[in-house]
Design an enzyme around this catalytic site. Structure first.
Site, short mmCIF file in Angstrom:
data_model
loop_
_atom_site.label_atom_id
_atom_site.label_comp_id
_atom_site.label_asym_id
_atom_site.label_seq_id
_atom_site.Cartn_x
_atom_site.Cartn_y
_atom_site.Cartn_z
N SER A 125 49.83 -9.37 98.49
CA SER A 125 49.05 -10.57 98.26
C SER A 125 48.43 -10.50 96.86
O SER A 125 47.24 -10.24 96.70
CB SER A 125 47.95 -10.71 99.32
OG SER A 125 47.28 -11.94 99.20
N PRO A 126 49.23 -10.74 95.81
CA PRO A 126 48.77 -10.48 94.44
C PRO A 126 47.70 -11.43 93.93
O PRO A 126 47.06 -11.15 92.91
CB PRO A 126 50.05 -10.62 93.61
CG PRO A 126 50.94 -11.51 94.41
CD PRO A 126 50.64 -11.19 95.84
N GLU A 174 38.85 9.28 111.57
CA GLU A 174 38.97 7.89 111.13
C GLU A 174 38.93 6.92 112.31
O GLU A 174 39.16 5.73 112.14
CB GLU A 174 40.27 7.70 110.34
CG GLU A 174 40.31 8.50 109.04
CD GLU A 174 41.59 8.30 108.27
OE1 GLU A 174 42.39 7.43 108.65
OE2 GLU A 174 41.81 9.02 107.28
#
Length: 377
Positions: A300-301, A331
């Protein structure tokens, strides 16, 4: 007259020293008797430890002025270090100097690990730590002391990502950037925890010529990651994992558990291939053999810095792997393994139940190469 600085570990490295100080500075050899240099167990930071049988080697650097000492103090404080007066040997005799010692209460390293070896540090960490200096200094401006220390692992991940981003890449159709094609007015970090959000005021060269007006853009900052879809050509099945994801949940999705390939961030010093194999062991309990590149890409630039390296991984996928629960406890990961045939995989893609982009891309790449992989098996 201000005291010179005694640099005994990372800041002996001239490129990092210049990045922190903002200028080059002359350094002369120096030693601190009665001390050894140890590194933290799992990272690049170092500390001085009392040791009457040893002496810490380093360099002595005078304050070059021009705000350099202020930059240095901010850099050190952001990593959890404080300046302390020491007596070093340099230039034929003893000289007072300031050395930076870790302050565990401010986030600095507290547990000494193995001896700090300069050649090993320069091989494994120098380029990454130097690339990280700018972000550490930015954190020092708007966040409390020790902020960078608490986030240093993430900062190093992103620094390693920036180094990979500088590697040569094809530009046969798109524009090849030239110096001056992007002009940055300001670059600030508005939020920084596990991920970060940065705001940039910039202008860029337009296709029709000239520069754009200054525009404000925000980006979500995370490190590079690798994905791998394990495939067993003999059994014609793949391994996919399922886990809860906060992104779909925050969107309002009634089904925030997603089907995915194995995936995880690329740690500093790892290659994308190393990370893919490590994550396959950690998330699915499977060893992956040959890796077949699916693609490397920005998902998703428009607003995300993340860059993905996706692979198909040839693996042995026996029935006993199905239903396994995996994930790193520290985590809070909770990951379930599914073994499914190729036809079921493609049905999931067609129905939309497979709505994870790397999984869809990997499935389509597998469809392209499946016949050849099965013949080889």
């Amino acid at each position: 007259m201000s005291l010179p600085f005694f640099f005994y570990a990372m800041l002996r490295h001239a490129p990092l020293r210049e990045a922190v100080l903002g200028c080059a500075a002359e350094a002369i050899p120096a030693r601190l008797p009665g001390h050894s240099v140890r590194r933290e167990p799992d990272g690049p930071l170092a500390m001085l430890c009392p040791d009457p049988a040893d002496e810490a080697e380093g360099v002595l650097v005078a304050d070059p002025g021009g705000g350099a000492s202020g930059r240095l103090m901010r850099y050190a404080a952001s990593l959890g270090y404080a300046a302390r007066r020491v007596e070093v040997l340099a230039g034929g005799g003893p000289r007072p100097a300031l050395a930076f010692l870790p302050e565990p209460s401010a986030g600095g390293p507290s547990e000494p690990g193995p001896a700090w070896v300069r050649a090993e540090w320069e091989r494994d960490w120098a380029a990454i730590v130097t690339a990280a200096a700018d972000e550490v200094l930015r954190l020092a401006e708007g966040f409390p002391p020790g902020a960078a220390a608490r986030r240093h692992g993430q900062i190093l991940v992103r620094a390693a990502s920036r180094l990979r981003a500088r590697e040569p890449a094809p530009a046969t159709l798109r524009r090849s950037a030239a110096p001056g094609d992007v002009a940055v007015r300001s670059w600030t970090q508005a939020y920084a925890r596990f991920f970060a959000v940065e705001e940039i005021d910039l202008s860029f060269r337009r296709f029709g010529g000239g520069m754009s007006p200054v525009v404000n853009r925000a980006v979500f900052v995370s490190g590079d990651a690798a994905t791998v879809l394990p495939y067993d050509p003999a059994r014609d099945r793949v391994l996919v994992i399922e886990q809860f994801r906060p992104g779909p949940f925050a969107r309002g999705d009634a089904r925030p558990w997603t089907l995915e390939p194995v995936a995880g961030r690329i740690d500093p010093g790892e290659t994308p291939q190393d990370a893919a194999r490590r994550e396959a062991r950690e998330e699915a309990g499977v060893e992956v053999g040959r890796l077949i590149p699916v693609g490397s890409y920005y998902p998703s630039p428009a607003g995300k810095v993340e860059y993905l390296y996706s692979f198909l991984g040839i693996a042995d996928l026996p029935d006993r792997l199905a239903g396994g629960i995996h994930g790193a406890a520290h985590e809070d990961e909770d990951i379930r393994v599914h073994l499914i045939g190729f036809d079921r995989l493609m049905a999931l893609v067609d129905s939309g139940e497979a709505e994870n982009a790397p999984l869809i891309l990997s499935a389509l790449m597998l469809a392209r190469h499946r016949a050849d992989l099965r013949r080889r098996a």
